[in-house]
Design a protein around this motif. Structure first.
Motif, PDB file in Angstrom:
ATOM      1  N   VAL A  53       0.840  -1.197   0.000  1.00 57.12           N
ATOM      2  CA  VAL A  53       0.000   0.000   0.000  1.00 57.12           C
ATOM      3  C   VAL A  53       0.880   1.253   0.000  1.00 57.12           C
ATOM      4  CG1 VAL A  53      -1.753   1.314   1.253  1.00 57.12           C
ATOM      5  CG2 VAL A  53      -1.849  -1.183   1.212  1.00 57.12           C
ATOM      6  N   VAL A  54       0.517   2.211  -0.845  1.00 57.91           N
ATOM      7  CA  VAL A  54       1.215   3.496  -0.924  1.00 57.91           C
ATOM      8  C   VAL A  54       0.313   4.572  -0.326  1.00 57.91           C
ATOM      9  CG1 VAL A  54       2.160   5.272  -2.454  1.00 57.91           C
ATOM     10  CG2 VAL A  54       2.552   2.843  -2.955  1.00 57.91           C
ATOM     11  N   VAL A  55       0.828   5.271   0.680  1.00 55.97           N
ATOM     12  CA  VAL A  55       0.087   6.356   1.308  1.00 55.97           C
ATOM     13  C   VAL A  55       0.760   7.677   0.933  1.00 55.97           C
ATOM     14  CG1 VAL A  55      -0.767   7.363   3.447  1.00 55.97           C
ATOM     15  CG2 VAL A  55      -0.526   4.873   3.249  1.00 55.97           C
ATOM     16  N   ALA A  56       0.047   8.518   0.235  1.00 55.46           N
ATOM     17  CA  ALA A  56       0.577   9.839  -0.108  1.00 55.46           C
ATOM     18  C   ALA A  56       0.395  10.774   1.073  1.00 55.46           C
ATOM     19  CB  ALA A  56      -0.131  10.394  -1.334  1.00 55.46           C
ATOM     20  N   VAL A  57       1.481  11.405   1.484  1.00 61.68           N
ATOM     21  CA  VAL A  57       1.444  12.388   2.564  1.00 61.68           C
ATOM     22  C   VAL A  57       1.626  13.753   1.918  1.00 61.68           C
ATOM     23  CG1 VAL A  57       2.591  13.229   4.646  1.00 61.68           C
ATOM     24  CG2 VAL A  57       2.273  10.772   4.296  1.00 61.68           C
ATOM     25  N   ILE A  58       0.511  14.454   1.724  1.00 56.43           N
ATOM     26  CA  ILE A  58       0.535  15.773   1.089  1.00 56.43           C
ATOM     27  C   ILE A  58       0.676  16.785   2.215  1.00 56.43           C
ATOM     28  CG2 ILE A  58      -0.755  17.399  -0.342  1.00 56.43           C
ATOM     29  CD1 ILE A  58      -1.961  15.018  -1.786  1.00 56.43           C
ATOM     30  N   ASP A  59       1.891  17.318   2.357  1.00 57.87           N
ATOM     31  CA  ASP A  59       2.229  17.993   3.611  1.00 57.87           C
ATOM     32  C   ASP A  59       3.434  18.906   3.405  1.00 57.87           C
ATOM     33  OD1 ASP A  59       2.833  18.222   6.630  1.00 57.87           O
ATOM     34  OD2 ASP A  59       1.112  16.867   6.611  1.00 57.87           O
ATOM     35  N   SER A  60       4.351  18.900   4.365  1.00 57.10           N
ATOM     36  CA  SER A  60       5.527  19.775   4.332  1.00 57.10           C
ATOM     37  C   SER A  60       6.769  19.063   3.835  1.00 57.10           C
ATOM     38  CB  SER A  60       5.779  20.343   5.731  1.00 57.10           C
ATOM     39  OG  SER A  60       6.075  19.310   6.654  1.00 57.10           O
ATOM     40  N   GLY A  61       6.612  17.894   3.227  1.00 52.31           N
ATOM     41  CA  GLY A  61       7.736  17.050   2.856  1.00 52.31           C
ATOM     42  C   GLY A  61       7.940  15.990   3.923  1.00 52.31           C
ATOM     43  N   VAL A  62       8.841  15.059   3.676  1.00 51.99           N
ATOM     44  CA  VAL A  62       9.128  13.973   4.618  1.00 51.99           C
ATOM     45  C   VAL A  62      10.634  13.739   4.644  1.00 51.99           C
ATOM     46  CG1 VAL A  62       8.819  11.520   5.138  1.00 51.99           C
ATOM     47  CG2 VAL A  62       6.891  12.849   4.249  1.00 51.99           C
ATOM     48  N   ASP A  63      11.202  13.679   5.826  1.00 51.40           N
ATOM     49  CA  ASP A  63      12.627  13.397   5.976  1.00 51.40           C
ATOM     50  C   ASP A  63      12.867  11.906   5.741  1.00 51.40           C
ATOM     51  OD1 ASP A  63      15.267  13.136   6.653  1.00 51.40           O
ATOM     52  OD2 ASP A  63      15.002  13.569   8.784  1.00 51.40           O
ATOM     53  N   VAL A 156      -2.872  22.549  -4.159  1.00 52.63           N
ATOM     54  CA  VAL A 156      -3.031  21.330  -3.370  1.00 52.63           C
ATOM     55  C   VAL A 156      -3.886  20.332  -4.146  1.00 52.63           C
ATOM     56  CG1 VAL A 156      -3.717  20.376  -1.152  1.00 52.63           C
ATOM     57  CG2 VAL A 156      -2.837  22.703  -1.269  1.00 52.63           C
ATOM     58  N   GLY A 157      -4.889  20.819  -4.855  1.00 58.57           N
ATOM     59  CA  GLY A 157      -5.678  19.938  -5.716  1.00 58.57           C
ATOM     60  C   GLY A 157      -4.813  19.276  -6.770  1.00 58.57           C
ATOM     61  N   ALA A 158      -3.897  20.041  -7.353  1.00 55.27           N
ATOM     62  CA  ALA A 158      -2.977  19.471  -8.339  1.00 55.27           C
ATOM     63  C   ALA A 158      -2.094  18.402  -7.705  1.00 55.27           C
ATOM     64  CB  ALA A 158      -2.116  20.574  -8.955  1.00 55.27           C
ATOM     65  N   ALA A 159      -1.698  18.633  -6.451  1.00 54.44           N
ATOM     66  CA  ALA A 159      -0.887  17.643  -5.735  1.00 54.44           C
ATOM     67  C   ALA A 159      -1.677  16.365  -5.501  1.00 54.44           C
ATOM     68  CB  ALA A 159      -0.418  18.225  -4.403  1.00 54.44           C
ATOM     69  N   VAL A 160      -2.961  16.488  -5.188  1.00 55.85           N
ATOM     70  CA  VAL A 160      -3.812  15.310  -5.013  1.00 55.85           C
ATOM     71  C   VAL A 160      -3.876  14.522  -6.317  1.00 55.85           C
ATOM     72  CG1 VAL A 160      -6.193  14.550  -4.637  1.00 55.85           C
ATOM     73  CG2 VAL A 160      -5.181  16.271  -3.133  1.00 55.85           C
ATOM     74  N   ARG A 161      -4.096  15.206  -7.421  1.00 57.42           N
ATOM     75  CA  ARG A 161      -4.170  14.524  -8.721  1.00 57.42           C
ATOM     76  C   ARG A 161      -2.849  13.827  -9.038  1.00 57.42           C
ATOM     77  NH1 ARG A 161      -8.293  16.020 -12.398  1.00 57.42           N
ATOM     78  NH2 ARG A 161      -9.761  17.542 -11.535  1.00 57.42           N
ATOM     79  N   TRP A 162      -1.724  14.508  -8.745  1.00 59.24           N
ATOM     80  CA  TRP A 162      -0.415  13.899  -9.020  1.00 59.24           C
ATOM     81  C   TRP A 162      -0.238  12.637  -8.188  1.00 59.24           C
ATOM     82  CZ3 TRP A 162       3.970  12.466  -6.455  1.00 59.24           C
ATOM     83  CH2 TRP A 162       5.096  12.190  -7.245  1.00 59.24           C
ATOM     84  N   ALA A 163      -0.639  12.691  -6.928  1.00 58.55           N
ATOM     85  CA  ALA A 163      -0.523  11.508  -6.063  1.00 58.55           C
ATOM     86  C   ALA A 163      -1.357  10.354  -6.601  1.00 58.55           C
ATOM     87  CB  ALA A 163      -0.944  11.863  -4.643  1.00 58.55           C
ATOM     88  N   VAL A 164      -2.566  10.644  -7.049  1.00 63.49           N
ATOM     89  CA  VAL A 164      -3.425   9.607  -7.629  1.00 63.49           C
ATOM     90  C   VAL A 164      -2.748   8.988  -8.843  1.00 63.49           C
ATOM     91  CG1 VAL A 164      -5.608   9.190  -8.825  1.00 63.49           C
ATOM     92  CG2 VAL A 164      -5.567  10.625  -6.772  1.00 63.49           C
ATOM     93  N   ASP A 165      -2.199   9.827  -9.699  1.00 66.90           N
ATOM     94  CA  ASP A 165      -1.590   9.350 -10.941  1.00 66.90           C
ATOM     95  C   ASP A 165      -0.273   8.622 -10.714  1.00 66.90           C
ATOM     96  OD1 ASP A 165      -3.694  10.461 -12.344  1.00 66.90           O
ATOM     97  OD2 ASP A 165      -2.603  12.286 -12.891  1.00 66.90           O
ATOM     98  N   ASN A 166       0.291   8.747  -9.519  1.00 67.31           N
ATOM     99  CA  ASN A 166       1.588   8.134  -9.240  1.00 67.31           C
ATOM    100  C   ASN A 166       1.516   7.059  -8.164  1.00 67.31           C
ATOM    101  OD1 ASN A 166       4.014   9.608 -10.771  1.00 67.31           O
ATOM    102  ND2 ASN A 166       2.360  11.080 -10.406  1.00 67.31           N
ATOM    103  N   GLY A 167       0.359   6.398  -8.087  1.00 66.91           N
ATOM    104  CA  GLY A 167       0.284   5.158  -7.337  1.00 66.91           C
ATOM    105  C   GLY A 167      -0.285   5.201  -5.944  1.00 66.91           C
TER     106      GLY A 167
END
Length: 372
Positions: A53-63, A156-167
Protein backbone atom coordinates in the motif's frame (compact mmCIF):
# COMPACT_ATOMS: atom_id res chain seq x y z
CA UNK A 1 -8.30 -3.64 -9.19
CA UNK A 2 -6.20 -6.52 -10.53
CA UNK A 3 -3.00 -4.48 -10.48
CA UNK A 4 -3.55 -3.57 -6.85
CA UNK A 5 -4.20 -7.20 -5.94
CA UNK A 6 -0.97 -8.27 -7.62
CA UNK A 7 1.00 -5.82 -5.48
CA UNK A 8 -0.23 -7.51 -2.30
CA UNK A 9 0.80 -11.12 -3.04
CA UNK A 10 3.42 -11.11 -0.27
CA UNK A 11 1.44 -9.01 2.23
CA UNK A 12 0.34 -11.87 4.47
CA UNK A 13 3.84 -13.38 4.70
CA UNK A 14 5.44 -10.01 5.50
CA UNK A 15 2.78 -9.15 8.04
CA UNK A 16 3.19 -12.44 9.87
CA UNK A 17 6.92 -11.82 10.14
CA UNK A 18 6.27 -8.34 11.48
CA UNK A 19 3.82 -9.62 14.08
CA UNK A 20 6.41 -12.12 15.26
CA UNK A 21 9.06 -9.41 15.42
CA UNK A 22 6.92 -7.06 17.48
CA UNK A 23 5.90 -9.85 19.86
CA UNK A 24 9.50 -10.99 20.40
CA UNK A 25 11.19 -10.70 23.83
CA UNK A 26 11.99 -7.24 25.19
CA UNK A 27 14.90 -5.57 23.43
CA UNK A 28 14.34 -7.42 20.18
CA UNK A 29 11.96 -4.82 18.79
CA UNK A 30 10.55 -1.40 19.48
CA UNK A 31 7.63 -1.31 21.92
CA UNK A 32 4.22 -0.48 20.54
CA UNK A 33 3.31 3.15 21.40
CA UNK A 34 0.04 3.80 23.20
CA UNK A 35 -1.62 5.53 20.25
CA UNK A 36 -0.94 2.59 17.92
CA UNK A 37 -2.45 0.20 20.46
CA UNK A 38 -5.41 2.53 21.04
CA UNK A 39 -6.11 2.52 17.31
CA UNK A 40 -6.37 -1.29 17.37
CA UNK A 41 -3.46 -1.83 14.97
CA UNK A 42 -1.48 -4.70 16.62
CA UNK A 43 -4.30 -7.27 16.25
CA UNK A 44 -4.32 -6.57 12.51
CA UNK A 45 -0.61 -7.13 11.94
CA UNK A 46 -0.80 -10.92 11.78
CA UNK A 47 -3.09 -10.44 8.77
CA UNK A 48 -1.75 -7.26 7.21
CA UNK A 49 0.71 -4.52 8.14
CA UNK A 50 0.39 -2.30 5.10
CA UNK A 51 2.56 -4.19 2.62
CA UNK A 52 1.78 -3.22 -0.95
CA UNK A 53 0.00 0.00 0.00
CA UNK A 54 1.21 3.50 -0.92
CA UNK A 55 0.09 6.36 1.31
CA UNK A 56 0.58 9.84 -0.11
CA UNK A 57 1.44 12.39 2.56
CA UNK A 58 0.54 15.77 1.09
CA UNK A 59 2.23 17.99 3.61
CA UNK A 60 5.53 19.77 4.33
CA UNK A 61 7.74 17.05 2.86
CA UNK A 62 9.13 13.97 4.62
CA UNK A 63 12.63 13.40 5.98
CA UNK A 64 13.53 10.18 4.18
CA UNK A 65 16.70 9.82 6.26
CA UNK A 66 14.98 9.50 9.62
CA UNK A 67 15.59 6.00 11.07
CA UNK A 68 11.88 5.49 11.70
CA UNK A 69 11.27 5.88 7.95
CA UNK A 70 14.31 4.04 6.57
CA UNK A 71 13.29 2.47 3.27
CA UNK A 72 9.70 3.69 3.59
CA UNK A 73 9.81 6.92 1.59
CA UNK A 74 9.40 6.92 -2.19
CA UNK A 75 10.57 9.70 -4.52
CA UNK A 76 7.84 12.30 -4.45
CA UNK A 77 7.29 15.85 -5.60
CA UNK A 78 7.32 19.40 -4.26
CA UNK A 79 5.02 22.21 -5.25
CA UNK A 80 6.90 24.69 -3.06
CA UNK A 81 9.66 26.83 -4.52
CA UNK A 82 12.90 26.70 -2.54
CA UNK A 83 13.75 30.17 -3.89
CA UNK A 84 10.55 32.21 -3.54
CA UNK A 85 10.04 34.94 -6.08
CA UNK A 86 7.44 36.58 -8.24
CA UNK A 87 7.13 33.48 -10.42
CA UNK A 88 7.18 30.24 -8.37
CA UNK A 89 8.73 27.27 -10.12
CA UNK A 90 7.38 23.72 -10.08
CA UNK A 91 10.08 21.42 -8.78
CA UNK A 92 9.98 17.79 -9.84
CA UNK A 93 11.95 15.09 -11.63
CA UNK A 94 14.88 16.39 -13.64
CA UNK A 95 15.99 19.17 -11.31
CA UNK A 96 19.70 19.76 -10.76
CA UNK A 97 21.38 17.83 -7.98
CA UNK A 98 21.53 20.46 -5.26
CA UNK A 99 19.38 21.24 -2.22
CA UNK A 100 16.56 22.24 -4.57
CA UNK A 101 16.76 18.81 -6.16
CA UNK A 102 16.29 17.10 -2.80
CA UNK A 103 13.28 19.24 -1.99
CA UNK A 104 11.89 18.50 -5.43
CA UNK A 105 11.37 14.89 -4.45
CA UNK A 106 9.57 15.84 -1.26
CA UNK A 107 12.20 13.97 0.76
CA UNK A 108 13.26 16.93 2.86
CA UNK A 109 11.12 18.58 5.51
CA UNK A 110 12.13 22.03 6.81
CA UNK A 111 9.04 22.20 9.04
CA UNK A 112 8.85 18.68 10.46
CA UNK A 113 5.08 18.35 10.21
CA UNK A 114 5.07 15.90 7.30
CA UNK A 115 7.78 13.74 8.84
CA UNK A 116 5.77 13.35 12.04
CA UNK A 117 2.64 12.48 10.05
CA UNK A 118 4.51 9.93 7.91
CA UNK A 119 6.05 8.22 10.94
CA UNK A 120 2.67 7.82 12.60
CA UNK A 121 1.43 6.13 9.45
CA UNK A 122 4.37 3.93 8.50
CA UNK A 123 7.17 4.15 11.07
CA UNK A 124 9.34 1.02 10.91
CA UNK A 125 9.73 -1.16 14.03
CA UNK A 126 13.52 -0.97 13.96
CA UNK A 127 13.64 2.82 13.95
CA UNK A 128 12.29 3.44 17.42
CA UNK A 129 8.54 4.09 17.17
CA UNK A 130 6.48 1.88 14.84
CA UNK A 131 3.53 3.38 13.00
CA UNK A 132 0.04 2.00 12.48
CA UNK A 133 0.94 0.42 9.12
CA UNK A 134 4.68 -0.30 9.45
CA UNK A 135 5.02 -1.94 6.03
CA UNK A 136 3.24 0.72 3.99
CA UNK A 137 5.20 3.06 1.72
CA UNK A 138 5.06 6.85 1.88
CA UNK A 139 4.73 9.02 -1.23
CA UNK A 140 5.75 12.53 -0.10
CA UNK A 141 4.19 15.54 -1.82
CA UNK A 142 5.19 18.93 -0.44
CA UNK A 143 2.63 21.76 -0.54
CA UNK A 144 3.23 23.49 2.83
CA UNK A 145 5.76 26.30 2.93
CA UNK A 146 8.34 27.02 5.63
CA UNK A 147 5.56 28.52 7.79
CA UNK A 148 3.51 25.31 7.50
CA UNK A 149 0.86 26.94 5.30
CA UNK A 150 -0.40 26.72 1.74
CA UNK A 151 -1.76 29.73 -0.09
CA UNK A 152 -3.23 28.16 -3.22
CA UNK A 153 -5.85 25.45 -2.82
CA UNK A 154 -5.75 24.74 -6.56
CA UNK A 155 -2.09 23.81 -6.10
CA UNK A 156 -3.03 21.33 -3.37
CA UNK A 157 -5.68 19.94 -5.72
CA UNK A 158 -2.98 19.47 -8.34
CA UNK A 159 -0.89 17.64 -5.74
CA UNK A 160 -3.81 15.31 -5.01
CA UNK A 161 -4.17 14.52 -8.72
CA UNK A 162 -0.42 13.90 -9.02
CA UNK A 163 -0.52 11.51 -6.06
CA UNK A 164 -3.42 9.61 -7.63
CA UNK A 165 -1.59 9.35 -10.94
CA UNK A 166 1.59 8.13 -9.24
CA UNK A 167 0.28 5.16 -7.34
CA UNK A 168 -1.34 6.39 -4.13
CA UNK A 169 -3.85 3.98 -2.57
CA UNK A 170 -4.51 6.31 0.38
CA UNK A 171 -4.05 10.08 0.55
CA UNK A 172 -3.51 11.81 3.89
CA UNK A 173 -4.40 15.50 4.10
CA UNK A 174 -3.36 16.82 7.50
CA UNK A 175 -4.28 20.32 6.40
CA UNK A 176 -7.28 22.41 5.52
CA UNK A 177 -9.09 25.67 6.05
CA UNK A 178 -12.39 27.41 6.42
CA UNK A 179 -13.23 28.04 2.76
CA UNK A 180 -14.28 25.61 0.06
CA UNK A 181 -12.37 25.38 -3.20
CA UNK A 182 -13.83 24.10 -6.46
CA UNK A 183 -10.47 22.95 -7.94
CA UNK A 184 -9.59 21.17 -4.71
CA UNK A 185 -13.03 19.54 -4.56
CA UNK A 186 -12.66 18.37 -8.16
CA UNK A 187 -9.32 16.77 -7.25
CA UNK A 188 -10.98 14.91 -4.39
CA UNK A 189 -13.61 13.66 -6.85
CA UNK A 190 -10.76 12.59 -9.16
CA UNK A 191 -9.29 10.53 -6.31
CA UNK A 192 -12.66 8.91 -5.62
CA UNK A 193 -13.13 8.16 -9.32
CA UNK A 194 -9.74 6.39 -9.28
CA UNK A 195 -10.55 4.37 -6.13
CA UNK A 196 -8.23 6.19 -3.72
CA UNK A 197 -9.12 6.58 -0.03
CA UNK A 198 -8.78 10.21 1.13
CA UNK A 199 -8.40 11.03 4.84
CA UNK A 200 -8.32 14.58 6.24
CA UNK A 201 -8.25 16.29 9.61
CA UNK A 202 -11.28 18.15 10.95
CA UNK A 203 -9.09 21.03 12.13
CA UNK A 204 -7.98 22.68 15.35
CA UNK A 205 -9.49 25.59 17.25
CA UNK A 206 -8.61 27.84 20.16
CA UNK A 207 -9.10 26.39 23.62
CA UNK A 208 -12.27 27.85 25.10
CA UNK A 209 -13.22 29.60 21.88
CA UNK A 210 -16.32 29.28 19.73
CA UNK A 211 -16.94 25.91 18.13
CA UNK A 212 -15.72 25.86 14.53
CA UNK A 213 -17.19 23.82 11.71
CA UNK A 214 -15.22 20.94 10.20
CA UNK A 215 -12.52 22.23 7.88
CA UNK A 216 -12.44 21.84 4.13
CA UNK A 217 -11.63 19.37 2.53
CA UNK A 218 -12.58 17.06 5.43
CA UNK A 219 -16.23 18.10 5.09
CA UNK A 220 -16.49 16.67 1.57
CA UNK A 221 -18.71 13.60 1.74
CA UNK A 222 -16.21 11.12 0.25
CA UNK A 223 -13.39 12.16 2.61
CA UNK A 224 -12.91 10.49 5.99
CA UNK A 225 -13.05 13.44 8.40
CA UNK A 226 -11.00 12.69 11.53
CA UNK A 227 -11.01 14.46 14.88
CA UNK A 228 -8.64 13.85 17.79
CA UNK A 229 -8.91 12.22 21.22
CA UNK A 230 -6.75 12.00 24.32
CA UNK A 231 -5.48 8.89 26.11
CA UNK A 232 -8.90 8.39 27.70
CA UNK A 233 -10.66 8.33 24.34
CA UNK A 234 -12.27 11.72 24.97
CA UNK A 235 -12.28 14.53 22.46
CA UNK A 236 -9.17 16.69 22.79
CA UNK A 237 -10.35 20.17 23.77
CA UNK A 238 -8.88 21.99 20.75
CA UNK A 239 -10.03 19.46 18.16
CA UNK A 240 -12.82 20.53 15.83
CA UNK A 241 -15.65 17.99 15.87
CA UNK A 242 -19.41 17.80 15.47
CA UNK A 243 -21.41 17.62 12.24
CA UNK A 244 -19.41 16.17 9.38
CA UNK A 245 -16.97 14.24 11.60
CA UNK A 246 -16.68 10.60 10.52
CA UNK A 247 -14.16 9.13 12.95
CA UNK A 248 -11.89 9.92 15.87
CA UNK A 249 -8.36 8.73 16.59
CA UNK A 250 -5.63 9.48 19.13
CA UNK A 251 -4.50 13.04 18.52
CA UNK A 252 -2.92 14.33 21.72
CA UNK A 253 0.57 13.76 23.10
CA UNK A 254 1.67 11.25 20.48
CA UNK A 255 5.31 10.29 19.96
CA UNK A 256 6.43 10.90 16.38
CA UNK A 257 9.61 11.25 14.35
CA UNK A 258 11.34 14.64 14.51
CA UNK A 259 12.86 15.85 11.22
CA UNK A 260 15.74 17.31 13.28
CA UNK A 261 16.49 13.87 14.69
CA UNK A 262 15.03 11.68 17.38
CA UNK A 263 11.41 12.02 18.41
CA UNK A 264 8.98 14.63 19.67
CA UNK A 265 5.53 14.86 21.19
CA UNK A 266 2.82 16.10 18.84
CA UNK A 267 -0.82 17.07 19.31
CA UNK A 268 -3.51 18.00 16.79
CA UNK A 269 -6.05 16.55 14.41
CA UNK A 270 -3.27 16.37 11.80
CA UNK A 271 -1.89 13.45 13.72
CA UNK A 272 -5.27 11.82 14.34
CA UNK A 273 -5.75 11.90 10.57
CA UNK A 274 -2.42 10.11 10.15
CA UNK A 275 -3.56 7.34 12.51
CA UNK A 276 -6.68 6.74 10.40
CA UNK A 277 -4.65 6.83 7.17
CA UNK A 278 -2.51 4.07 8.67
CA UNK A 279 -5.65 2.11 9.53
CA UNK A 280 -6.90 2.56 5.96
CA UNK A 281 -3.56 1.21 4.72
CA UNK A 282 -4.01 -1.89 6.88
CA UNK A 283 -7.49 -2.50 5.46
CA UNK A 284 -6.32 -1.99 1.88
CA UNK A 285 -3.41 -4.36 2.51
CA UNK A 286 -5.70 -7.04 3.93
CA UNK A 287 -8.46 -6.53 1.36
CA UNK A 288 -6.96 -5.34 -1.94
CA UNK A 289 -10.20 -6.22 -3.69
CA UNK A 290 -12.23 -3.71 -1.66
CA UNK A 291 -13.05 -0.34 -3.18
CA UNK A 292 -12.23 2.95 -1.49
CA UNK A 293 -15.88 3.27 -0.48
CA UNK A 294 -15.83 -0.19 1.09
CA UNK A 295 -12.67 0.65 3.05
CA UNK A 296 -14.33 3.80 4.39
CA UNK A 297 -17.45 1.93 5.38
CA UNK A 298 -15.46 -0.80 7.14
CA UNK A 299 -13.56 1.77 9.21
CA UNK A 300 -16.72 3.65 10.16
CA UNK A 301 -18.84 0.55 10.85
CA UNK A 302 -16.27 -1.01 13.19
CA UNK A 303 -15.25 2.10 15.16
CA UNK A 304 -15.39 1.80 18.94
CA UNK A 305 -18.35 3.86 20.22
CA UNK A 306 -17.41 7.26 21.57
CA UNK A 307 -18.95 10.60 22.43
CA UNK A 308 -21.61 12.25 20.29
CA UNK A 309 -19.02 14.61 18.81
CA UNK A 310 -16.64 11.83 17.69
CA UNK A 311 -18.56 10.70 14.62
CA UNK A 312 -18.92 6.92 14.51
CA UNK A 313 -16.36 6.60 17.31
CA UNK A 314 -12.65 5.84 17.72
CA UNK A 315 -11.03 3.95 14.86
CA UNK A 316 -10.35 0.24 15.46
CA UNK A 317 -7.99 -0.96 12.74
CA UNK A 318 -8.04 -4.58 13.88
CA UNK A 319 -11.82 -4.73 13.78
CA UNK A 320 -11.90 -3.08 10.34
CA UNK A 321 -9.41 -5.60 8.94
CA UNK A 322 -11.47 -8.46 10.39
CA UNK A 323 -14.79 -6.97 9.27
CA UNK A 324 -17.32 -9.12 7.46
CA UNK A 325 -17.76 -8.06 3.86
CA UNK A 326 -21.41 -7.27 4.62
CA UNK A 327 -20.35 -4.00 6.26
CA UNK A 328 -18.90 -2.90 2.95
CA UNK A 329 -21.84 -3.55 0.68
CA UNK A 330 -21.92 -1.07 -2.16
CA UNK A 331 -24.50 1.74 -2.11
CA UNK A 332 -26.97 2.33 -4.91
CA UNK A 333 -25.15 3.07 -8.17
CA UNK A 334 -24.71 6.67 -9.30
CA UNK A 335 -27.20 7.52 -12.09
CA UNK A 336 -25.63 7.00 -15.51
CA UNK A 337 -26.10 10.63 -16.49
CA UNK A 338 -24.12 11.76 -13.44
CA UNK A 339 -21.37 9.24 -14.15
CA UNK A 340 -21.05 10.29 -17.77
CA UNK A 341 -21.05 13.98 -16.88
CA UNK A 342 -18.43 13.49 -14.19
CA UNK A 343 -16.19 11.58 -16.60
CA UNK A 344 -16.53 14.26 -19.24
CA UNK A 345 -15.78 17.03 -16.75
CA UNK A 346 -12.85 15.25 -15.09
CA UNK A 347 -14.88 14.42 -12.03
CA UNK A 348 -15.78 18.03 -11.28
CA UNK A 349 -19.53 17.54 -10.96
CA UNK A 350 -19.10 14.80 -8.39
CA UNK A 351 -16.84 17.04 -6.37
CA UNK A 352 -19.37 19.85 -6.39
CA UNK A 353 -22.19 17.42 -5.72
CA UNK A 354 -20.45 16.06 -2.65
CA UNK A 355 -20.15 19.55 -1.24
CA UNK A 356 -23.75 20.48 -2.01
CA UNK A 357 -25.07 17.28 -0.45
CA UNK A 358 -23.13 18.15 2.70
CA UNK A 359 -25.08 21.41 2.87
CA UNK A 360 -22.05 23.67 2.49
CA UNK A 361 -22.33 27.05 0.90
CA UNK A 362 -18.99 28.74 0.29
CA UNK A 363 -16.90 28.28 -2.86
CA UNK A 364 -13.91 30.59 -2.77
CA UNK A 365 -10.14 30.28 -2.71
CA UNK A 366 -8.83 32.11 0.37
CA UNK A 367 -5.35 32.21 1.89
CA UNK A 368 -6.34 31.16 5.42
CA UNK A 369 -5.24 27.58 5.05
CA UNK A 370 -2.92 25.62 7.27
CA UNK A 371 -1.71 22.32 8.64
CA UNK A 372 -3.92 20.59 11.18
Amino acid sequence: MGNRAARYVMACVCSTLLALLLSAPAGAASPVPWHVAAAGAPPAWATAAGAGVVVAVIDSGVDADHPDLAGAVLPGRSYVDADPGAEPRLLAFGSDEDPVYERAFGQADPVGHGTAVASLIAGRPGGGVPGVAPEAEILPVRVLDDENRYHDSAMVGAAVRWAVDNGADVINLSLGGHYDSTPFAEAIAYAEHHDVVVVACTGNQERGGAEEEVWFPARIGTVLAVTGTDRDGERWDTAVAGEGTDLAAPGAELTAADARGGHKTVTGTSFASAIVSGAAALVRSAHPEWSAAQVRRALVATAAPGGADLGAGVVDAGAAVAADVSVTEAPEPVPAVWSAAATAAGGGLLGLGALLLRGRRRFADRPRTMAG
